[in-house]
Design a protein around this motif. Sequence first.
Motif, PDB file in Angstrom:
ATOM      1  N   LEU A  42       0.897  -0.877  -0.073  1.00 45.83           N
ATOM      2  CA  LEU A  42      -0.047   0.067  -0.128  1.00 45.83           C
ATOM      3  C   LEU A  42       0.852   1.285  -0.082  1.00 45.83           C
ATOM      4  O   LEU A  42       1.611   1.533   1.032  1.00 45.83           O
ATOM      5  N   ARG A  43       0.968   1.991  -1.202  1.00 50.13           N
ATOM      6  CA  ARG A  43       1.794   3.074  -1.240  1.00 50.13           C
ATOM      7  C   ARG A  43       0.967   4.284  -0.799  1.00 50.13           C
ATOM      8  O   ARG A  43      -0.329   4.575  -1.623  1.00 50.13           O
ATOM      9  N   MET A  44       1.168   4.908   0.158  1.00 51.02           N
ATOM     10  CA  MET A  44       0.390   5.990   0.650  1.00 51.02           C
ATOM     11  C   MET A  44       1.071   7.528   0.489  1.00 51.02           C
ATOM     12  O   MET A  44       2.115   7.734   0.776  1.00 51.02           O
ATOM     13  N   SER A  45       0.461   8.471  -0.098  1.00 49.97           N
ATOM     14  CA  SER A  45       1.086   9.629  -0.277  1.00 49.97           C
ATOM     15  C   SER A  45      -0.009  10.555   0.382  1.00 49.97           C
ATOM     16  O   SER A  45      -1.266  10.347   0.196  1.00 49.97           O
ATOM     17  N   GLY A  46       0.402  11.929   0.431  1.00 47.52           N
ATOM     18  CA  GLY A  46      -0.468  13.131   0.654  1.00 47.52           C
ATOM     19  C   GLY A  46      -0.993  12.717   2.169  1.00 47.52           C
ATOM     20  O   GLY A  46      -2.213  13.100   2.231  1.00 47.52           O
ATOM     21  N   LEU A  47      -0.108  12.045   3.077  1.00 50.30           N
ATOM     22  CA  LEU A  47      -0.979  11.675   4.238  1.00 50.30           C
ATOM     23  C   LEU A  47      -1.357  12.703   5.169  1.00 50.30           C
ATOM     24  O   LEU A  47      -0.849  13.992   5.085  1.00 50.30           O
ATOM     25  N   LYS A  48      -2.402  12.620   5.897  1.00 48.16           N
ATOM     26  CA  LYS A  48      -3.174  13.546   6.629  1.00 48.16           C
ATOM     27  C   LYS A  48      -3.323  12.885   7.948  1.00 48.16           C
ATOM     28  O   LYS A  48      -3.170  11.678   8.049  1.00 48.16           O
ATOM     29  N   PRO A  49      -3.345  13.723   8.928  1.00 45.28           N
ATOM     30  CA  PRO A  49      -3.581  13.239  10.357  1.00 45.28           C
ATOM     31  C   PRO A  49      -4.726  12.209  10.617  1.00 45.28           C
ATOM     32  O   PRO A  49      -4.500  11.272  11.383  1.00 45.28           O
ATOM     33  N   GLU A  50      -5.804  12.615   9.715  1.00 40.01           N
ATOM     34  CA  GLU A  50      -6.561  11.521   9.677  1.00 40.01           C
ATOM     35  C   GLU A  50      -6.520  10.210   9.399  1.00 40.01           C
ATOM     36  O   GLU A  50      -7.057   9.116   9.331  1.00 40.01           O
ATOM     37  N   ASP A  51      -5.418  10.033   8.838  1.00 43.63           N
ATOM     38  CA  ASP A  51      -4.729   8.663   8.169  1.00 43.63           C
ATOM     39  C   ASP A  51      -4.174   7.872   9.228  1.00 43.63           C
ATOM     40  O   ASP A  51      -3.771   6.721   9.114  1.00 43.63           O
ATOM     41  N   THR A  52      -3.871   8.472  10.518  1.00 45.58           N
ATOM     42  CA  THR A  52      -3.404   7.891  11.649  1.00 45.58           C
ATOM     43  C   THR A  52      -4.261   6.605  12.010  1.00 45.58           C
ATOM     44  O   THR A  52      -5.451   6.894  12.190  1.00 45.58           O
TER      45      THR A  52
END
Length: 113
Positions: free
Chosen positions: A80-90
């Motif tokens: 799972l490649r994750m970019s543009g991470l946001k605090p709500e992705d925690t």
Amino acid sequence: QVQLVESGGGSVQPGGSLRLSCEASISGFSMYRMDWYRQAPGKEREWVAFISSGGSTNYADSVQGRFFISRDNGRNTVYLRMSGLKPEDTAVYYCHAYGVDSWGKGTLVTVSS
């Protein structure tokens, strides 16, 4: 017995990127749809994305355009490649083989400045 081992989590700043991996000890891995789920503190586990045995993908609206799921059948691994991470992705992120009653320990992703 199916084992799923997630890795690659960590702490990143908002806007950052991470790549999660999940190695599955499962016979016939290539035939399984593989999903990623996540569970944020105090919340229920939610579905994030899947990749079918044929390579079709689908994503939750909350991650569409930012996350990318892929698989390497030769390595029995889903990514799972994750970019543009946001605090709500925690959250703690888990992979899952569709139809198999087994879960790994997950890998923690923390997005904070």
